[in-house]
Design a protein around this motif. Structure first.
Motif, PDB file in Angstrom:
ATOM      1  N   LEU A 137       0.833  -1.201   0.000  1.00  0.00           N
ATOM      2  CA  LEU A 137       0.000   0.000   0.000  1.00  0.00           C
ATOM      3  C   LEU A 137       0.866   1.250   0.000  1.00  0.00           C
ATOM      4  N   GLU A 138       0.299   2.311  -0.520  1.00  0.00           N
ATOM      5  CA  GLU A 138       0.977   3.606  -0.537  1.00  0.00           C
ATOM      6  C   GLU A 138       0.179   4.546   0.365  1.00  0.00           C
ATOM      7  N   PRO A 139       0.840   5.553   0.913  1.00  0.00           N
ATOM      8  CA  PRO A 139       0.093   6.516   1.749  1.00  0.00           C
ATOM      9  C   PRO A 139      -1.123   7.085   1.020  1.00  0.00           C
ATOM     10  N   LYS A 140      -1.011   7.253  -0.297  1.00  0.00           N
ATOM     11  CA  LYS A 140      -2.149   7.827  -1.025  1.00  0.00           C
ATOM     12  C   LYS A 140      -3.342   6.883  -1.058  1.00  0.00           C
ATOM     13  N   ASP A 141      -3.113   5.588  -0.732  1.00  0.00           N
ATOM     14  CA  ASP A 141      -4.225   4.629  -0.702  1.00  0.00           C
ATOM     15  C   ASP A 141      -5.071   4.799   0.554  1.00  0.00           C
ATOM     16  N   LEU A 142      -4.569   5.563   1.510  1.00  0.00           N
ATOM     17  CA  LEU A 142      -5.200   5.603   2.820  1.00  0.00           C
ATOM     18  C   LEU A 142      -5.807   6.973   3.098  1.00  0.00           C
ATOM     19  N   ASP A 143      -7.120   7.015   3.285  1.00  0.00           N
ATOM     20  CA  ASP A 143      -7.725   8.219   3.859  1.00  0.00           C
ATOM     21  C   ASP A 143      -8.685   7.763   4.944  1.00  0.00           C
ATOM     22  N   SER A 144      -9.306   8.724   5.596  1.00  0.00           N
ATOM     23  CA  SER A 144     -10.069   8.365   6.800  1.00  0.00           C
ATOM     24  C   SER A 144     -11.238   7.438   6.493  1.00  0.00           C
ATOM     25  N   THR A 145     -11.743   7.487   5.269  1.00  0.00           N
ATOM     26  CA  THR A 145     -12.908   6.643   4.959  1.00  0.00           C
ATOM     27  C   THR A 145     -12.520   5.272   4.398  1.00  0.00           C
ATOM     28  N   THR A 146     -11.232   5.049   4.198  1.00  0.00           N
ATOM     29  CA  THR A 146     -10.807   3.767   3.617  1.00  0.00           C
ATOM     30  C   THR A 146     -11.149   2.626   4.566  1.00  0.00           C
ATOM     31  N   ASN A 147     -11.897   1.651   4.055  1.00  0.00           N
ATOM     32  CA  ASN A 147     -12.301   0.525   4.884  1.00  0.00           C
ATOM     33  C   ASN A 147     -11.155  -0.484   4.979  1.00  0.00           C
ATOM     34  N   LEU A 148     -10.855  -0.873   6.217  1.00  0.00           N
ATOM     35  CA  LEU A 148      -9.702  -1.756   6.442  1.00  0.00           C
ATOM     36  C   LEU A 148      -9.901  -3.122   5.793  1.00  0.00           C
ATOM     37  N   HIS A 149     -11.143  -3.596   5.809  1.00  0.00           N
ATOM     38  CA  HIS A 149     -11.421  -4.933   5.269  1.00  0.00           C
ATOM     39  C   HIS A 149     -11.703  -4.859   3.764  1.00  0.00           C
ATOM     40  N   ASP A 150     -12.706  -4.085   3.433  1.00  0.00           N
ATOM     41  CA  ASP A 150     -13.214  -4.122   2.056  1.00  0.00           C
ATOM     42  C   ASP A 150     -12.287  -3.418   1.064  1.00  0.00           C
ATOM     43  N   ASP A 151     -11.707  -2.288   1.490  1.00  0.00           N
ATOM     44  CA  ASP A 151     -10.845  -1.543   0.570  1.00  0.00           C
ATOM     45  C   ASP A 151      -9.403  -2.046   0.583  1.00  0.00           C
ATOM     46  N   LEU A 152      -8.914  -2.368   1.773  1.00  0.00           N
ATOM     47  CA  LEU A 152      -7.499  -2.741   1.880  1.00  0.00           C
ATOM     48  C   LEU A 152      -7.296  -4.252   1.920  1.00  0.00           C
ATOM     49  N   GLY A 153      -8.376  -5.002   2.132  1.00  0.00           N
ATOM     50  CA  GLY A 153      -8.258  -6.465   2.153  1.00  0.00           C
ATOM     51  C   GLY A 153      -7.515  -6.999   3.363  1.00  0.00           C
ATOM     52  N   LEU A 154      -7.545  -6.241   4.463  1.00  0.00           N
ATOM     53  CA  LEU A 154      -6.837  -6.703   5.668  1.00  0.00           C
ATOM     54  C   LEU A 154      -7.705  -7.708   6.411  1.00  0.00           C
ATOM     55  N   ASP A 155      -7.082  -8.734   6.979  1.00  0.00           N
ATOM     56  CA  ASP A 155      -7.823  -9.704   7.762  1.00  0.00           C
ATOM     57  C   ASP A 155      -7.431  -9.585   9.235  1.00  0.00           C
ATOM     58  N   SER A 156      -7.943 -10.502  10.043  1.00  0.00           N
ATOM     59  CA  SER A 156      -7.734 -10.376  11.500  1.00  0.00           C
ATOM     60  C   SER A 156      -6.259 -10.476  11.867  1.00  0.00           C
ATOM     61  N   ILE A 157      -5.509 -11.270  11.117  1.00  0.00           N
ATOM     62  CA  ILE A 157      -4.072 -11.384  11.430  1.00  0.00           C
ATOM     63  C   ILE A 157      -3.359 -10.073  11.088  1.00  0.00           C
TER      64      ILE A 157
END
Lengths: 84, 392
Positions: A21-41
């Motif tokens: 990921l790049e800093p530009k991928d991240l703003d306050s509304t970015t969803n951790l799961h749906d937008d970034l694909g992050l899981d519990s680990i």
């Protein structure tokens, strides 16, 4: 620790765990799961990185309530300042 | 995996390396892999430059074990994850040393395996790049010789490294997809799969995890995937027909449960690192390794020894996944266990109805080795273990 420092620490923690990921991928509304694909680990690893950078450990009970980058930053800003 | 490109050397001639030390970062068709030394000694020479591509099994460096003896560090073959080739012989030991060149002299070895012409060598032998660009390239596994510099005098700046990373993402994703497709085609062609599925009510397990984690520090917390792994590994110990390899002469049950875990990559594709002797490990130990390995897998930093042959694979769709996944067996393995996401379902208990956490487990197994009855008992055993997390 200022809010700006905390925000930087949280964003750095996310990018440490997800270096594609790049800093530009991240703003306050970015969803951790749906937008970034992050899981519990990933989220646990981010919490660990946040703790290392800010000294604040996000309680387990709160983890499932933090849906967006903004949620994460807001929570740490609110509670890290309390010396939790 | 057929070949790898050397992205970075972690050692130089004269460095002392111990067994297990990281010596190089390789780019393979699946991911970047940190290669470990399978010998102890002093680095005599590096036979390839960064940027060069070498076939699996090639000696890439020579170690001097004593003043008079030189050993080798090879591009040791980790068994592939999504495309494990069907071996013609039983799987190699977990950490077998690389093939030693027949001669002990580095010059002789070099003559037998002459290194190809090095990739673009910068003037003066050193690439002009800012320290930040060098660090960024190292972290991203980018070979600086392949980056075009836009800084002063053609020096590489960090933005050049990032631009190269972005350009390569589609290439790598496409390559991974080809590799996965080849393995899955082969599996479906050669293995007579049968499939079973079971809904497991795990409310007690979810509650146990919440209670256990409430006062635990971040680094001591345990997540459901660690319990899934331990349950499957313990069940596999009792059902050896699910744990092993199908080779030319038939089924070879494995002596230990080396559990492969499918890790999805955000940039596309999968890798399957192996958790050795997962049945013998404590849950906290598995959890710690899980965090470490998944983190490095997604950062493209797996080690060669972590990609060796698994004896059984687990795939899980994670917290928010679909209800069920039916896996495709990774040859030469004979089974794959799948878990869907955890969902709330209405469950009856006597005359009472309530909402409980439910996860659906599935099994795809090889009919040449087991049948549905055995598979069903295996899944029942997984369920029993998973419902009693305190006993894991």
């Amino acid at each position: 620790m200022t809010n700006s420092t905390i925000q930087g620490a949280v964003l750095a923690a996310i990018i440490e765990v997800a270096p594609d990921l790049e800093p530009k991928d991240l703003d306050s509304t970015t969803n951790l799961h749906d937008d970034l694909g992050l899981d519990s680990i990933d989220l646990l690893n981010i919490a660990s990185e946040v703790a290392e950078r800010t000294g604040f450990e996000i309680p387990e009970s709160e983890m499932s309530r933090l849906h967006s980058v903004g949620d994460l930053i807001d929570f740490v800003e609110r509670h890290a300042g309390e010396g939790a | 995996m057929e070949e790898g490109t050397i992205l970075e050397w972690f050692v130089k001639p004269g460095d002392r390396v111990e067994y297990g030390d990281l010596v190089a970062l390789l780019d393979t068709e699946k991911a970047e892999i940190e290669m470990e030394s399978f010998e102890t000694g002093t680095v005599d020479s590096l036979l390839f430059e960064t940027g060069e591509t070498v076939a699996v099994g090639t000696t890439i460096a020579l170690l001097r074990e004593s003043e008079s003896e030189t050993g080798s560090v090879g591009a040791e073959r980790p068994s592939d994850d999504a495309v494990p080739p069907v071996p013609s012989a039983p799987p190699a030991p977990t950490r077998s040393p690389p093939t030693r060149p027949p001669s002990k002299g580095p010059s002789t070895t070099a003559a037998q395996m002459p290194p190809p012409v090095p990739a673009r060598t910068p003037e003066g032998g050193r690439i002009r790049a800012t320290p930040l660009a060098r660090r960024s390239a190292r972290e991203r596994g980018i070979d600086l010789t392949s980056v075009s510099g836009t800084g002063s005098g053609g020096a590489i700046v960090e933005a050049d490294v990032r631009a190269t990373t972005i350009q390569r993402k589609p290439e790598r994703t496409a390559r991974r997809r080809e590799v996965i497709a080849a393995a899955m085609e082969r599996s479906k062609r050669e293995i007579p799969h049968y499939y079973l599925s079971n809904a497991i009510e795990i409310q007690n397990t979810v509650d146990w995890l919440s209670t256990r984690n409430v006062d635990a520090s971040v680094d001591e917390r345990v997540l459901l995937p660690a319990l899934l792994m331990k349950s499957v590994a313990l069940a596999a110990r009792r059902f050896p027909e699910m744990n092993g390899h199908w080779l030319e002469d038939g089924f070879h049950p494995a002596e230990s449960v080396d559990l492969g875990l499918v890790v999805s990559l955000r940039t596309g594709g999968l890798v399957v690192p192996t958790f050795r002797r997962a049945d013998e490990r404590s849950v906290p130990d598995l959890m710690a390794q899980l965090r470490d390995v998944v983190g490095r897998a997604r950062a493209g930093r797996l080690r060669s020894s972590e990609m060796s042959d698994a004896t059984l694979t687990l795939t899980s769709l994670g917290d928010r996944g679909a209800d069920t996944i039916f896996g495709v067996i990774y040859p030469p393995q004979v089974a794959i266990v799948g878990f869907g996401g955890v969902h709330s379902s209405v469950c009856a208990e006597g005359d009472m109805h309530g909402t409980k956490a439910v996860i659906r487990a599935s099994l795809a197994a090889d009919h040449r080795v087991s049948d549905g009855q055995q598979g069903s008992r295996f899944l029942d055993q997984v369920a029993r273990l998973l419902r009693n997390p305190e006993a894991l």
